[in-house]
Design an enzyme around this catalytic site. Structure first.
Site, PDB file in Angstrom:
ATOM      1  NE  ARG A  61      -2.440   0.608   3.636  1.00  0.00           N
ATOM      2  CZ  ARG A  61      -1.794   1.274   4.615  1.00  0.00           C
ATOM      3  NH1 ARG A  61      -1.463   2.544   4.445  1.00  0.00           N
ATOM      4  NH2 ARG A  61      -1.476   0.657   5.741  1.00  0.00           N
ATOM      5  CE1 TYR A 114     -18.161  10.723 -16.233  1.00  0.00           C
ATOM      6  CE2 TYR A 114     -16.840  10.921 -14.245  1.00  0.00           C
ATOM      7  CZ  TYR A 114     -17.704  10.200 -15.036  1.00  0.00           C
ATOM      8  OH  TYR A 114     -18.120   8.955 -14.627  1.00  0.00           O
ATOM      9  CG  ASP A 187      -9.692  15.161 -15.865  1.00  0.00           C
ATOM     10  OD1 ASP A 187      -8.974  14.566 -16.686  1.00  0.00           O
ATOM     11  OD2 ASP A 187     -10.647  14.630 -15.273  1.00  0.00           O
ATOM     12  CE  LYS A 212     -12.592   7.010 -18.936  1.00  0.00           C
ATOM     13  NZ  LYS A 212     -12.421   7.011 -17.481  1.00  0.00           N
TER      14      LYS A 212
END
Length: 399
Positions: A61, A114, A187, A212
């Site tokens: 982690r 978005y 973004d 993406k």
């Protein structure tokens, strides 16, 4: 790999040097371990003292060799010093916003975001955490300037936006944000660092949905944050590793490392195909409007040409008709799966009003210009003649 190497070279090899692995693998291995053996206890050591680049690992982690290699590569491609990989693009955005704001602070955001990001800013930060959020039409920097105040700590932009392909002037807005001491976050998912590098334009932090274009094969979920600001990076890293524990898995890191190797090649084909399709749609009698910054008719074409190194593989357009006509059009396609997401090698098509932007109210969608006739296309790397023929068949199905 030297930081002054060409982008295409860094996309293939950066972060995969011998110093980050025990063996001399050409490709970074998939490190699935959750924990690491240490030689001895050190009463004076802390988690902050661990140096993954020197092979110092404790728990996956906190850091993992596969994720570490990906983070180095993404930082290099965006021209930043620090990168943190998250389990999703949304978690990357949440961590960035949380690192920049406290209750009572003010955020200025592009109104055409978005749908998930806009809902997150409203329902999580505004309604639950007491952060004031102003959504503005950022196509005009003066609209941003008129909403800035001493309480503004973050300005949040997408460019191009989802789904209407609107742009904002990153350099101009960076100056405005910095005048009031605010952080500018961008973004950059739609453009990818191949076509746009907001840090070079003055932004303080960049986020991606690695799901993406960076991964590019629709088989991995992830997000990333890149910045040159060491203090901001430290806050985001704390949230990534401890505060949220929302890290990208080793397997998804491996897939994204592999995908990024072909990013420059894929983006060339995405853009070439999208440009040809945009020109076809612009001439079709059953299409009333095409949103693609590569078209000279796009109202911000000049800004796109100045700010970007290309126009990308995303576009949207308005079908001449209502919801039933759109349904008939979509139902007649065979080369474009009806699906959310974008940026993969395969073309996808979606209906924002009922899919990606359905969390918004009808009134909010109408105010933004997201109509029932709007369709968004993620143009893939298939033969463009096949894609255009399929769209032509779909449009012929309209009454």
């Amino acid at each position: 790999m030297a930081r002054d190497a060409h982008f295409d070279t860094r996309a293939v090899t950066h972060g995969e040097g011998r110093r980050r692995m025990a063996a001399e693998d050409v490709v970074v291995p998939l490190h699935l371990t959750s924990t690491y053996e240490i030689d001895e206890i050190d009463p004076d050591a802390s988690l902050e003292d661990l140096d993954p680049d020197a092979g110092e690992y404790l728990y996956s982690r906190l850091s993992n060799p596969t994720r570490n290699a990906l983070e180095h590569r993404l930082a290099s491609l965006e021209g930043g010093q620090h990168a943190m990989a998250f389990a999703s693009g949304t978690s990357a955005i949440v961590a960035t916003v949380m690192a920049c704001v406290e209750p009572g602070d003010h955020v200025v955001a592009f109104e055409d975001l978005y749908g998930g990001t806009k809902t997150m800013l409203s329902r999580l930060f505004e309604e639950r955490l007491g952060v004031d959020v102003s959504f503005v039409d950022a196509r005009d920097p003066q609209n941003v300037a008129s909403h800035l105040s001493e309480e503004t700590t973050l300005v949040w932009m997408e460019t191009p936006t989802n789904p209407l392909m609107r742009l904002c002037d990153v350099a101009a807005i960076a100056d405005l944000a910095h005048d009031v001491g605010a952080v500018l976050g961008v973004d950059n998912t739609f453009a990818s660092p191949v076509l746009q590098r907001p840090l070079e334009l003055g932004a303080d932090v960049v986020v991606h949905s690695t799901t993406k274009y960076l991964n590019g094969h629709s088989d991995s979920l992830g997000g990333a944050v890149v910045t040159d600001d060491a203090c901001l990076a430290s806050e985001v890293q704390f949230l990534q590793q401890v505060g949220m524990g929302n890290v990208l898995s080793p397997f998804d890191s491996f897939l994204t490392l592999r995908g990024v190797k072909t990013l420059p090649l894929r983006m060339e084909r995405h853009e070439a195909n999208a440009g040809a399709i945009a020109e076809f749609l612009a001439e079709h009698p059953r299409v009333t409007q095409v949103h693609y910054p590569g078209l000279p008719s796009h109202p911000q074409h000049d800004l796109a040409a100045r700010q970007m190194d290309g126009f990308g593989g995303m576009l949207s357009f308005e079908v001449d008709g209502g919801l039933d006509d759109v349904a008939a059009f979509l139902g007649s396609l065979s080369a474009f799966p009806l699906a959310v997401s974008l940026g993969g090698v395969e073309s996808l098509i979606e209906h924002p009003a009922t899919m990606t932007h359905s969390p918004l109210t009808p009134e909010d969608r109408a105010a933004l210009g997201i109509t029932d006739s709007l369709v968004r296309v993620s143009v893939g790397v298939e033969n463009v003649d096949d894609l255009i023929a399929d769209l032509d068949t779909g449009l012929a199905a309209l009454r």
